[in-house]
Scaffold this motif. Structure first.
Motif, mmCIF file in Angstrom:
data_model
loop_
_atom_site.group_PDB
_atom_site.id
_atom_site.type_symbol
_atom_site.label_atom_id
_atom_site.label_comp_id
_atom_site.label_asym_id
_atom_site.label_seq_id
_atom_site.Cartn_x
_atom_site.Cartn_y
_atom_site.Cartn_z
ATOM 1 N N TYR A 219 -35.962 20.478 -26.089
ATOM 2 C CA TYR A 219 -35.065 19.645 -26.163
ATOM 3 C C TYR A 219 -35.934 18.080 -25.960
ATOM 4 N N VAL A 388 -32.304 12.331 -25.626
ATOM 5 C CA VAL A 388 -31.456 13.276 -24.291
ATOM 6 C C VAL A 388 -30.923 11.986 -23.423
ATOM 7 N N ILE A 410 -25.820 19.911 -25.215
ATOM 8 C CA ILE A 410 -26.527 20.222 -24.217
ATOM 9 C C ILE A 410 -25.116 20.887 -23.056
ATOM 10 N N SER A 416 -28.019 15.174 -26.774
ATOM 11 C CA SER A 416 -29.049 15.525 -26.836
ATOM 12 C C SER A 416 -29.298 14.917 -29.654
#
Length: 950
Positions: A219, A388, A410, A416
C-alpha cells in the motif's frame, strides 16, 4: 487463390506444390501420408467443433468491436501494475517489428548479438538500480521471481541450517497479495514453511533461513529496513527484497542496505499493463550465487579473432540440463519485454529516469497535500507514489467510477491511490474532484507540482546509476532508431529465413494476429479492474479457453501459467491436489521417459515428486515393459506419468493408449507435455490418447512469437475430474472451486498476448487448423525424404514416417573430425539458424519446418544441408583448418587483405548461388564459451573504459 483466406496466407506450400512434395515422400495423397504417420486408433473421426474461419479483415473488425467492450478507466490501483508510456520509437521498432519479435532464444550466439547486447543493457540497468553486482536477463513476473528467490535461498542454506532442518521463511505482511499466493504454491512441495507477519515484530529465530520484504510496501509505505537486514544477517537469515524498479531511482537501493536478492517487475519501464502481462521480471543477487541464479545470464566473451562477443553465460548451469537435480524449471524468460524495458531506460537515460520518478513522487506529494486540505487523513508518512486515505470507500467508488477512475479499496474506510508516469496535472485535478465531491467541498485546483519529498533523507538515494556510455547517447528518436536497427541487423530472425528448430515450432506470427497488441483498449487495462470493465477481455479469454478445450478434448483450461515450463508445474500441482483430495497423500512418484524434455523432471521435482526414469527402446519409443514394471513397482505411490506426444524423437508411438491405461490401472494420472501439439491439432488430441492434463505452448503451436526467448504462455487443459483444482488468484476470482494457489501473479497470466492465439484460431477456423497440422507433417516428411541418402534420420514411425519433426544423426562425421556444432555454425554462412543441436540425442540435429514454410524455402534449407554434407566429405581429420571449423565467416574476415585458408572466399561466403541475393552476415566469428565462463562479466563496461579507449 482465395485472397480472403487466412489459411492460404499462413500455410506455406501452395496447391501447385502438393503433387511434387507427395511424389518426393512417396505418398499417394496427403490423407495417406497422415494415415501412415498417426495410428488409426487415436485419429479423430469428426471435425473439431469450432467455427469456420474469419478473413483477416473480418477478424480486425471483430477484435476492434470487442475492444470497444473494454472500458479503459484511469487506474490508480497499484499492487505492482501501473500505467506507463511506451515510447513510440520503441513500440514501432521493437514491439511491432518482426525482426525483434520472431527471433529465437539466443543459443546460437553468433547470430544473436543484437538482442544479447540489449539484454546486457537490461542486466546492467537492473544491477545499477538495485545496487546488486549480478542480474539475470529477466524472469516471468514479480510473483514467480519472488518464488525463485525463496527457492534459491532455500537451496543455498548453510550446512548447519540444512543439518538442523531449517525450513521457515518469513514473508512481510506488506508483500503483494498475488506474490504471497505464488510463494505459497511453490513453498508447499519444497517443504518450506511460510510465516507472514509484521517485520517490526520479527524475532530473528534460528528456525528461519530467509525472509522477503516489499519495498515500498503493497500500500505504498516506504520503511527503513537497514536494521532489520543487519540483524537478520547476524542470525544467518538471508534477505530477499521485492522492489519497485522506478522507485529505486529515488530510494536507497536494497543492495546498499544488505539485501541478498532483489526481485521485481520492469512493467513500469514502458510496458503496457495488458490485463496482467507479459512483463519482464528482474532478479538480482550476489556474485557468490551466480551458479544458483534461475534463468539466463548474458556474459561478455571473445570470438575466434579475439573480438568482443556476447553469449548466454554458464550455459551448462541451465536448470533443464540438471533434470531431476534442478531447483528451477525456468526455460522461457521475457526477452522481448526485457528488451523494451531496457531500451526505455536507454532512451530516457539516468536523468530521464530520475525525472520520471520525481514527477511521479511529486504528483503523489501534491495530491497528499490537497487531500489533507480537504480534511482527509493520509496514513503513509513516507511513500514514493501511493497514498492511503481514510474515506468512505463505497461513496468514493461510486463517484470515481462515474468519472471513469479506479482506486484500490482496502476496506470500507480506506482507499489507496497509486499515481504513475501517465498521471498529469489534469488527472490529479480529476482525482481531487472525486474526493472533494464526497467531502462536499470545493475542489482545490492544482496548477503546478510541489518539489517537496515524502522520502526521509536517510532513505534517499545518493549513489549514481546507469553511467555507461550506452545510457547517455541515444536520447533523440533518430539516435535510438538507428541504434535499434544496428542491433536488429546483427540478429537472424524469421524475416531472413526458416528457423527449423525441433520442438520449438517457429511458425509465422501473422501481422493481423499481432495488431491488437498495439490497441489501447487491450494494452491499458489493469489486471484487477472490476470484470465489467474488461468485458472484451473476458469474452476473448473465455472463448480461447473453450477453443483449447475443444482442441485438446478436455473440460477445463487455465491460461494462468506464463511459460510452458510453468504449465508443467501447474499441471503437476493440479494432479497433486487431486490425489490429496482423494486422501492419497503418498502418491509422489512421477514416471518420466529417458527421452523427455529436461524441464519435465525439473517440474516434477518442483512439484514435490520423485522422478523415476523409464527406458526407451532401440527405436526411441517408450519401453512399455519397463514402464509396466515400474508402474507396478510403485503402484501405491504412483502420482503421474509425464509423456511428450508425439515423442521427443518425432514419432507417434502406437502404444500410447496402452501406456496411458497402464498408468490409470495403477492409480496414476497422465500428464502430456504439449510441446509437439503442432502435430495433433484436428487429427488427434490428448484426451483421445488417454491423458488427464496437458500444457500447451501458445508460443509454439498457437503462433505467439518467441520474441528472442519470450514471451511464452503455457496454459493447462484438464479432464473433468481435475477442473476443480485449476489455479486461483487472491485478488480476482478465477480457477476451480478447490483451486490450488496462484501459479503466476496475474489472474489470466500474460493476457495481452493471448489475443494472438485467439486470432490464430479464429482466422484459421476448424478446417484451417486441421490443414495446418497436415502440412506441418507433410513439410517434415518432405525434408526427411529430400535428405535421404545424405543424412540418416534416427527415428521414424512404424511405416517410416516422421511426425512434424525428425532427428538427423551427425555422429558418424566425427571420423572426419566434424562435430554437430560445426554444421550448426556453417549453416549460418548459408543464411540459416541451426536446428536444435544435440537434443534429445547428443550429436544430432532436430529439424522442424512447421506448416508456414513454402516449398521454395524448404528446398533452400535442404540444398544447404546437402551442400554441407559434400563439404564434410571433402574434409579430413588431419586438416582441421577447414571451411566448417572456421564457420561462421564474417564480412570483416572475408574482406581482410590476407586470406590464408585452403578454400576460396567465395566458397566461404556464397556456397550456393541464391545466397548472393539475400546474404546474412554474422557480426562475430565463433564465440569462445570457455573463456566467457572463466572470465564472467555480465554488465556493460564502465564509462571509464570508453574514455580510456578514446
Amino acid at each position: 487463390m482465395r485472397t480472403d483466406s487466412f489459411a492460404v496466407r499462413h500455410i506455406g506450400p501452395g496447391e501447385g506444390d502438393l503433387g511434387h512434395m507427395l511424389n518426393v515422400t512417396g505418398a499417394e495423397s496427403l490423407e495417406d501420408l497422415i494415415s501412415e504417420t498417426i495410428p488409426d486408433d487415436i485419429r479423430l473421426n469428426t471435425p473439431l467443433e469450432l467455427p469456420h474461419a474469419l478473413s483477416e479483415s473480418e477478424f480486425i473488425y471483430h477484435i476492434q468491436k470487442l475492444a470497444s467492450s473494454n472500458k479503459v478507466f484511469k487506474s490508480y490501483i497499484g499492487l505492482g501494475y501501473h500505467q506507463t508510456f511506451t515510447p513510440s520509437v520503441i513500440k514501432r521498432n521493437i514491439l511491432e517489428n518482426p525482426g525483434w519479435y520472431t527471433a529465437y532464444t539466443p543459443y546460437q550466439a553468433e547470430i544473436s548479438q543484437g538482442r544479447l547486447e540489449a539484454l546486457l543493457n537490461f542486466q546492467t540497468i537492473i544491477s545499477d538500480l538495485t545496487g546488486m553486482p549480478l542480474a539475470n536477463a529477466s524472469l516471468l513476473d514479480e510473483g514467480t521471481a519472488a518464488a525463485e528467490a525463496m527457492a534459491m535461498l532455500f537451496e543455498v542454506r548453510s550446512r548447519e541450517q540444512k543439518k538442523n532442518g531449517t525450513v521457515k521463511f518469513f514473508v512481510s505482511e506488506e508483500i503483494l497479495p498475488q506474490t504471497l499466493s505464488v510463494l505459497r504454491t511453490r513453498a508447499v512441495p519444497l517443504g518450506v514453511e511460510l510465516v507472514t507477519g509484521d517485520p517490526g515484530n520479527f524475532d530473528f529465530s534460528a528456525e528461519y533461513y530467509g525472509a522477503i520484504l516489499q519495498y515500498p510496501g503493497k500500500y505504498g509505505a516506504v520503511n527503513d529496513y537497514r536494521e532489520f537486514v543487519a540483524k537478520a544477517h547476524e542470525n544467518n537469515i538471508s534477505i530477499a527484497v521485492a522492489a519497485d524498479i522506478l522507485s529505486l531511482a529515488l530510494l536507497t537501493p536494497p543492495g546498499e542496505f544488505g539485501a541478498d536478492v532483489v526481485v521485481g517487475t520492469t512493467q513500469r519501464f514502458g510496458i503496457p499493463m495488458g490485463y496482467g502481462g507479459p512483463h519482464a521480471a528482474y532478479f538480482a543477487t550476489r556474485e557468490e550465487y551466480k551458479r544458483n541464479i534461475p534463468g539466463r545470464i548474458i556474459g561478455v566473451t571473445k570470438d575466434t579473432a579475439g573480438n568482443r562477443a556476447l553469449r548466454m553465460a554458464l550455459q551448462t548451469r541451465e536448470q533443464h540440463i540438471k533434470r531431476d537435480r534442478a531447483t528451477s524449471n525456468i526455460c522461457t524468460a521475457q526477452v522481448l519485454l526485457a528488451v523494451m524495458a531496457g531500451m526505455y531506460a536507454v532512451y530516457h537515460g539516468p536523468e530521464g529516469i530520475r525525472y520520471i520518478a520525481n514527477k511521479v513522487h511529486h504528483s503523489a506529494v501534491t495530491l497528499d497535500h490537497i487531500l489533507q486540505q480537504l480534511g482527509y487523513e493520509q496514513l503513509n508518512t513516507s511513500y514514493f507514489d501511493t497514498l492511503v486515505v481514510r474515506a468512505d470507500a463505497s461513496r468514493i467508488k461510486e463517484v470515481a467510477e462515474a468519472r471513469e477512475i479506479n482506486f484500490l479499496y482496502i476496506d470500507k474506510q480506506t482507499v489507496s491511490v497509486a499515481v504513475n508516469e501517465a498521471t498529469s496535472i489534469d488527472d490529479l485535478n480529476e482525482i481531487i474532484a472525486v474526493f472533494a465531491d464526497v467531502a462536499a467541498k470545493t475542489p482545490v485546483i492544482v496548477e503546478t507540482l510541489t518539489g517537496e519529498s515524502a522520502i526521509p533523507v536517510e532513505l534517499q538515494r545518493q549513489s549514481a546509476f546507469m553511467e555507461n556510455e550506452v545510457f547517455n547517447r541515444y536520447h533523440s528518436e533518430t539516435a535510438l532508431m538507428r541504434y535499434l536497427k544496428k542491433l536488429e541487423r546483427r540478429d537472424l530472425s524469421l524475416t531472413h529465413s526458416m528457423i527449423s528448430l525441433g520442438s520449438c515450432t517457429m511458425k509465422l506470427n501473422a501481422a493481423s494476429e499481432m495488431l491488437p497488441l498495439s490497441m489501447a483498449q487491450w494494452a491499458n487495462i489493469h489486471p484487477f479492474v472490476p470484470l465489467e470493465q474488461a468485458a472484451g477481455y473476458q469474452q476473448v479469454l473465455g472463448e480461447l479457453e473453450q477453443q483449447l478445450n475443444v482442441i485438446t478434448g478436455f473440460a477445463g483450461t487455465s491460461l494462468q501459467p506464463n511459460s510452458g515450463a510453468q504449465g508443467e508445474f501447474a499441471g503437476l500441482m493440479v494432479i497433486r491436489a487431486y490425489h490429496e483430495a482423494n486422501g492419497s497423500f503418498d502418491r509422489n512418484i512421477c514416471l518420466i521417459p529417458a527421452s523427455a524434455h529436461g524441464t519435465n523432471p525439473a517440474s516434477a521435482v518442483m512439484a514435490g515428486m520423485k522422478v523415476v526414469v523409464t527406458k526407451t527402446d532401440e527405436r526411441g519409443n517408450i519401453d512399455v515393459d519397463d514402464l509396466r514394471q515400474k508402474a507396478e513397482k510403485y503402484q501405491d505411490n504412483l502420482a503421474a506419468l509425464m509423456v511428450t506426444y508425439p515423442s521427443t524423437h518425432g514419432v507417434f508411438e502406437s502404444s500410447i493408449r496402452e501406456i496411458t491405461k497402464i498408468i490409470h490401472h495403477h492409480g496414476g494420472q497422465v500428464y502430456m507435455d504439449g510441446a509437439n501439439m503442432n502435430a495433433q491439432v484436428g487429427l488427434t488430441n490428448p484426451a483421445t490418447i488417454g491423458a488427464d492434463v496437458c500444457h500447451l505452448n501458445l508460443h509454439k503451436t498457437f503462433a505467439i512469437p518467441h520474441g528472442g526467448g519470450g514471451p511464452g504462455v503455457g496454459p493447462i487443459c484438464v479432464a473433468d475430474h481435475l477442473v476443480p483444482f485449476l489455479p486461483s488468484n487472491p485478488v480476482v476470482e478465477t480457477g476451480g472451486n478447490k483451486g490450488i494457489t496462484a501459479i503466476s501473479a496475474a489472474p489470466w497470466g500474460s493476457a495481452l498476448v493471448c489475443l494472438i492465439s485467439y486470432a490464430y484460431i479464429k482466422m484459421l477456423g476448424v478446417n484451417g487448423l486441421t490443414q495446418a497440422t497436415r502440412y506441418a507433417i507433410l513439410n517434415a516428411n518432405y525434408i526427411k525424404d529430400r535428405l535421404k541418402g545424405h543424412f540418416d534420420v534416427l527415428y521414424t514411425g512404424e511405416k517410416g514416417r516422421a511426425a512434424h519433426e525428425m532427428i538427423v544423426d551427425c555422429r558418424s562425421f566425427k571420423k572426419k573430425g566434424i562435430e554437430v556444432t560445426d554444421i550448426a555454425k556453417r549453416l549460418i554462412d548459408y543464411g540459416f539458424h541451426a536446428p536444435t543441436v544435440s537434443f534429445p540425442v547428443a550429436g544430432t540435429l532436430m529439424i522442424e519446418p512447421t506448416e508456414s514454410e513454402n516449398r521454395e524455402e524448404l528446398d533452400r534449407f535442404c540444398d544447404a544441408m546437402i551442400a554441407i554434407r559434400r563439404e564434410i566429405e571433402n574434409t579430413s581429420p588431419e586438416q582441421q583448418d577447414n571451411i566448417l571449423k572456421n564457420a561462421p565467416h564474417t564480412l570483416e574476415m572475408l574482406t581482410a587483405e590476407e586470406w590464408n585458408y585452403p578454400y576460396t572466399r567465395e566458397q566461404a561466403a556464397f556456397p550456393l548461388e541464391h545466397i548472393r541475393e539475400n546474404k546474412f552476415w554474422p557480426s562475430v566469428r565463433r564465440v569462445d564459451d570457455a573463456y566467457g565462463d572463466r572470465n564472467l562479466m555480465c554488465t556493460c563496461a564502465p564509462i571509464e573504459t570508453y574514455a580510456e579507449a578514446e
